[in-house]
Scaffold this motif. Structure first.
Motif, PDB file in Angstrom:
ATOM      1  N   ASN A  34       0.812  -1.220   0.000  1.00  0.00           N
ATOM      2  CA  ASN A  34       0.000   0.000   0.000  1.00  0.00           C
ATOM      3  C   ASN A  34       0.843   1.266   0.000  1.00  0.00           C
ATOM      4  N   GLY A  35       2.168   1.118  -0.125  1.00  0.00           N
ATOM      5  CA  GLY A  35       3.045   2.289  -0.197  1.00  0.00           C
ATOM      6  C   GLY A  35       3.384   2.905   1.143  1.00  0.00           C
ATOM      7  N   GLU A  36       3.133   2.201   2.240  1.00  0.00           N
ATOM      8  CA  GLU A  36       3.403   2.750   3.564  1.00  0.00           C
ATOM      9  C   GLU A  36       4.858   2.592   3.995  1.00  0.00           C
ATOM     10  N   SER A  37       5.635   1.858   3.238  1.00  0.00           N
ATOM     11  CA  SER A  37       7.057   1.682   3.518  1.00  0.00           C
ATOM     12  C   SER A  37       7.825   2.366   2.391  1.00  0.00           C
ATOM     13  N   LYS A  38       8.680   3.316   2.732  1.00  0.00           N
ATOM     14  CA  LYS A  38       9.309   4.195   1.746  1.00  0.00           C
ATOM     15  C   LYS A  38      10.035   3.438   0.627  1.00  0.00           C
ATOM     16  N   TRP A  39      10.939   2.532   0.965  1.00  0.00           N
ATOM     17  CA  TRP A  39      11.732   1.864  -0.072  1.00  0.00           C
ATOM     18  C   TRP A  39      10.884   0.905  -0.892  1.00  0.00           C
ATOM     19  N   THR A  40      10.076   0.103  -0.259  1.00  0.00           N
ATOM     20  CA  THR A  40       9.317  -0.900  -0.993  1.00  0.00           C
ATOM     21  C   THR A  40       8.198  -0.298  -1.837  1.00  0.00           C
ATOM     22  N   ALA A  41       7.745   0.908  -1.511  1.00  0.00           N
ATOM     23  CA  ALA A  41       6.683   1.551  -2.276  1.00  0.00           C
ATOM     24  C   ALA A  41       7.089   1.743  -3.734  1.00  0.00           C
ATOM     25  N   LYS A  42       8.356   1.982  -3.989  1.00  0.00           N
ATOM     26  CA  LYS A  42       8.852   2.246  -5.342  1.00  0.00           C
ATOM     27  C   LYS A  42       9.078   0.971  -6.155  1.00  0.00           C
ATOM     28  N   HIS A  43       9.067  -0.179  -5.502  1.00  0.00           N
ATOM     29  CA  HIS A  43       9.494  -1.401  -6.173  1.00  0.00           C
ATOM     30  C   HIS A  43       8.459  -2.516  -6.183  1.00  0.00           C
ATOM     31  N   GLY A  44       7.239  -2.256  -5.721  1.00  0.00           N
ATOM     32  CA  GLY A  44       6.228  -3.296  -5.620  1.00  0.00           C
ATOM     33  C   GLY A  44       5.521  -3.542  -6.926  1.00  0.00           C
ATOM     34  N   PRO A  45       4.535  -4.411  -6.960  1.00  0.00           N
ATOM     35  CA  PRO A  45       3.970  -5.112  -5.810  1.00  0.00           C
ATOM     36  C   PRO A  45       4.866  -6.256  -5.332  1.00  0.00           C
ATOM     37  N   TRP A  46       4.647  -6.623  -4.072  1.00  0.00           N
ATOM     38  CA  TRP A  46       5.462  -7.631  -3.407  1.00  0.00           C
ATOM     39  C   TRP A  46       4.646  -8.873  -3.111  1.00  0.00           C
ATOM     40  N   LYS A  47       5.327 -10.016  -3.136  1.00  0.00           N
ATOM     41  CA  LYS A  47       4.686 -11.245  -2.665  1.00  0.00           C
ATOM     42  C   LYS A  47       5.586 -11.832  -1.582  1.00  0.00           C
ATOM     43  N   LEU A  48       4.965 -12.456  -0.631  1.00  0.00           N
ATOM     44  CA  LEU A  48       5.681 -13.101   0.466  1.00  0.00           C
ATOM     45  C   LEU A  48       6.202 -14.437  -0.030  1.00  0.00           C
ATOM     46  N   ILE A  49       7.533 -14.644   0.067  1.00  0.00           N
ATOM     47  CA  ILE A  49       8.083 -15.920  -0.398  1.00  0.00           C
ATOM     48  C   ILE A  49       8.619 -16.775   0.747  1.00  0.00           C
TER      49      ILE A  49
END
Length: 89
Positions: A34-49
């Motif tokens: 949802n973009g609430e984490s600064k670094w990961t907001a630019k590189h998502g979407p993320w999946k849990l592995i």
């Protein structure tokens, strides 16, 4: 009773990985996507592995740092296999 934490590994479509720790991994994954984490907001979407088993905060921080030093590859996979709680795959 002390809180329990899990170390987790996220991956995006470009196979970039993010390693973190949380008391509630599912909630934290939502924050990353949802973009609430600064670094990961630019590189998502993320999946849990991958997630670790439940650990004390001290143990989880040590494991997170150990995993971050490995970056990726075989060393990270060995650690993931050793501390596996479950996988998102």
């Amino acid at each position: 009773m002390s809180k329990e934490y899990q170390v987790y590994v996220l991956e995006n479509a470009k196979e970039r990985r993010y390693i973190g720790l949380s008391e509630d991994v599912d909630h934290r994954l939502g924050q990353h996507n949802n973009g609430e984490s600064k670094w990961t907001a630019k590189h998502g979407p993320w999946k849990l592995i991958w997630t670790s088993s439940r650990l004390s905060l001290s143990e989880a921080r040590k494991l997170e740092n150990k995993m971050k030093r490995q970056k990726s590859g075989i060393g990270l996979q060995v650690i993931m296999d050793e501390y596996s709680g479950s996988s998102g795959s």
